[in-house]
Design a protein around this motif. Structure first.
Motif, PDB file in Angstrom:
ATOM      1  N   GLU A  46       0.822  -1.209   0.000  1.00 14.86           N
ATOM      2  CA  GLU A  46       0.000   0.000   0.000  1.00 14.86           C
ATOM      3  C   GLU A  46       0.857   1.260   0.000  1.00 14.86           C
ATOM      4  O   GLU A  46       1.983   1.273   0.491  1.00 14.86           O
ATOM      5  CB  GLU A  46      -0.925   0.019   1.220  1.00 14.86           C
ATOM      6  N   PHE A  47       0.278   2.301  -0.528  1.00 17.30           N
ATOM      7  CA  PHE A  47       0.922   3.613  -0.580  1.00 17.30           C
ATOM      8  C   PHE A  47       1.058   4.185   0.823  1.00 17.30           C
ATOM      9  O   PHE A  47       0.138   4.105   1.634  1.00 17.30           O
ATOM     10  CB  PHE A  47       0.079   4.545  -1.449  1.00 17.30           C
ATOM     11  N   VAL A  48       2.209   4.799   1.100  1.00 11.57           N
ATOM     12  CA  VAL A  48       2.432   5.478   2.373  1.00 11.57           C
ATOM     13  C   VAL A  48       2.604   6.980   2.160  1.00 11.57           C
ATOM     14  O   VAL A  48       1.893   7.790   2.768  1.00 11.57           O
ATOM     15  CB  VAL A  48       3.677   4.915   3.092  1.00 11.57           C
ATOM     16  N   ALA A  49       3.564   7.349   1.315  1.00 15.76           N
ATOM     17  CA  ALA A  49       3.850   8.766   1.103  1.00 15.76           C
ATOM     18  C   ALA A  49       4.624   8.928  -0.194  1.00 15.76           C
ATOM     19  O   ALA A  49       5.258   7.979  -0.668  1.00 15.76           O
ATOM     20  CB  ALA A  49       4.649   9.338   2.268  1.00 15.76           C
ATOM     21  N   ALA A  50       4.576  10.131  -0.753  1.00 13.82           N
ATOM     22  CA  ALA A  50       5.329  10.428  -1.973  1.00 13.82           C
ATOM     23  C   ALA A  50       5.728  11.893  -1.962  1.00 13.82           C
ATOM     24  O   ALA A  50       5.158  12.712  -1.224  1.00 13.82           O
ATOM     25  CB  ALA A  50       4.515  10.102  -3.215  1.00 13.82           C
ATOM     26  N   ILE A  51       6.714  12.211  -2.811  1.00 10.47           N
ATOM     27  CA  ILE A  51       7.252  13.565  -2.840  1.00 10.47           C
ATOM     28  C   ILE A  51       7.685  13.903  -4.253  1.00 10.47           C
ATOM     29  O   ILE A  51       8.191  13.048  -4.984  1.00 10.47           O
ATOM     30  CB  ILE A  51       8.424  13.695  -1.841  1.00 10.47           C
ATOM     31  N   SER A  52       7.472  15.147  -4.644  1.00 10.47           N
ATOM     32  CA  SER A  52       7.905  15.596  -5.953  1.00 10.47           C
ATOM     33  C   SER A  52       9.418  15.733  -6.000  1.00 10.47           C
ATOM     34  O   SER A  52      10.092  15.683  -4.960  1.00 10.47           O
ATOM     35  CB  SER A  52       7.248  16.934  -6.277  1.00 10.47           C
ATOM     36  N   TRP A  53       9.958  15.952  -7.200  1.00  9.84           N
ATOM     37  CA  TRP A  53      11.399  16.103  -7.341  1.00  9.84           C
ATOM     38  C   TRP A  53      11.907  17.279  -6.501  1.00  9.84           C
ATOM     39  O   TRP A  53      12.909  17.169  -5.809  1.00  9.84           O
ATOM     40  CB  TRP A  53      11.771  16.330  -8.800  1.00  9.84           C
ATOM     41  N   SER A  54      11.217  18.387  -6.545  1.00 11.48           N
ATOM     42  CA  SER A  54      11.674  19.584  -5.829  1.00 11.48           C
ATOM     43  C   SER A  54      11.438  19.487  -4.324  1.00 11.48           C
ATOM     44  O   SER A  54      12.029  20.228  -3.554  1.00 11.48           O
ATOM     45  CB  SER A  54      10.938  20.810  -6.359  1.00 11.48           C
ATOM     46  N   GLY A  55      10.538  18.574  -3.928  1.00 11.31           N
ATOM     47  CA  GLY A  55      10.175  18.492  -2.519  1.00 11.31           C
ATOM     48  C   GLY A  55       9.052  19.436  -2.141  1.00 11.31           C
ATOM     49  O   GLY A  55       8.604  19.423  -0.996  1.00 11.31           O
ATOM     50  N   ASP A  56       8.594  20.231  -3.091  1.00  9.24           N
ATOM     51  CA  ASP A  56       7.541  21.206  -2.797  1.00  9.24           C
ATOM     52  C   ASP A  56       6.181  20.552  -2.569  1.00  9.24           C
ATOM     53  O   ASP A  56       5.332  21.130  -1.892  1.00  9.24           O
ATOM     54  CB  ASP A  56       7.420  22.201  -3.945  1.00  9.24           C
ATOM     55  N   SER A  57       5.991  19.389  -3.160  1.00  8.51           N
ATOM     56  CA  SER A  57       4.707  18.702  -3.029  1.00  8.51           C
ATOM     57  C   SER A  57       4.906  17.353  -2.342  1.00  8.51           C
ATOM     58  O   SER A  57       5.774  16.587  -2.728  1.00  8.51           O
ATOM     59  CB  SER A  57       4.067  18.485  -4.402  1.00  8.51           C
ATOM     60  N   THR A  58       4.086  17.111  -1.339  1.00  2.00           N
ATOM     61  CA  THR A  58       4.118  15.837  -0.622  1.00  2.00           C
ATOM     62  C   THR A  58       2.713  15.264  -0.538  1.00  2.00           C
ATOM     63  O   THR A  58       1.719  16.013  -0.573  1.00  2.00           O
ATOM     64  CB  THR A  58       4.699  15.987   0.794  1.00  2.00           C
ATOM     65  N   TYR A  59       2.635  13.967  -0.429  1.00  7.75           N
ATOM     66  CA  TYR A  59       1.368  13.242  -0.459  1.00  7.75           C
ATOM     67  C   TYR A  59       1.434  12.137   0.600  1.00  7.75           C
ATOM     68  O   TYR A  59       2.462  11.474   0.735  1.00  7.75           O
ATOM     69  CB  TYR A  59       1.145  12.622  -1.839  1.00  7.75           C
ATOM     70  N   TYR A  60       0.326  11.942   1.304  1.00  7.09           N
ATOM     71  CA  TYR A  60       0.320  10.953   2.385  1.00  7.09           C
ATOM     72  C   TYR A  60      -0.959  10.128   2.368  1.00  7.09           C
ATOM     73  O   TYR A  60      -2.035  10.628   2.030  1.00  7.09           O
ATOM     74  CB  TYR A  60       0.417  11.646   3.743  1.00  7.09           C
ATOM     75  N   ALA A  61      -0.821   8.881   2.788  1.00 12.03           N
ATOM     76  CA  ALA A  61      -1.996   8.070   3.069  1.00 12.03           C
ATOM     77  C   ALA A  61      -2.650   8.612   4.334  1.00 12.03           C
ATOM     78  O   ALA A  61      -1.967   9.112   5.237  1.00 12.03           O
ATOM     79  CB  ALA A  61      -1.587   6.613   3.265  1.00 12.03           C
ATOM     80  N   ASP A  62      -3.965   8.499   4.404  1.00  9.78           N
ATOM     81  CA  ASP A  62      -4.679   9.011   5.570  1.00  9.78           C
ATOM     82  C   ASP A  62      -4.186   8.353   6.859  1.00  9.78           C
ATOM     83  O   ASP A  62      -4.165   8.990   7.920  1.00  9.78           O
ATOM     84  CB  ASP A  62      -6.179   8.755   5.414  1.00  9.78           C
TER      85      ASP A  62
END
Length: 125
Positions: A46-62
């Motif tokens: 399952e997905f946990v977290a992700a980040i863009s190349w620049s680090g400006d955008s981050t994404y998280y599982a609830d």
């Protein structure tokens, strides 16, 4: 080719913290998002977290939002996952992944092209 090697896993008590690292090599000069996934025994990855190349955008599982923080140091070619307030249900093998070619969602496991071998995180109650 991109090679990914995770480290930093281990055994920790509930409420504790760990920081995972993922060292990336290969394809110098390439810019790509990266992510962390996990797989518990008997469950799908399952997905946990992700980040863009620049680090400006981050994404998280609830399930980890507010407890985990993803970051990267591009000068060191290293991805991190700071995990705080760990729970027994966080026990899993944690994998880092690199997304180079696929335009599908950053939350979508098949959209990642390269994977590490994983590091075990065990949280005791």
């Amino acid at each position: 080719q991109v090679q990914l090697v995770e480290s930093g896993g281990g055994l920790v008590q509930a409420g504790g913290s760990l920081r995972l690292s993922c060292a990336a090599s290969g394809r110098p000069g390439s810019r790509y998002p990266m992510g962390w996934f996990r797989q518990a025994p008997g469950k799908v990855r399952e997905f946990v977290a992700a980040i863009s190349w620049s680090g400006d955008s981050t994404y998280y599982a609830d399930s980890v939002k507010g407890r985990f923080t993803i970051s990267r140091d591009n000068a060191k070619n290293t991805l991190y996952l700071q995990m705080n307030s760990l729970k027994p249900e966080d026990t899993a093998v944690y994998y880092c992944a690199a997304k180079l070619f696929n335009s599908a969602s950053i939350y979508y496991e098949p959209s990642y092209d390269y994977w590490g071998k994983g590091t075990q995180v065990t949280v005791s109650s």
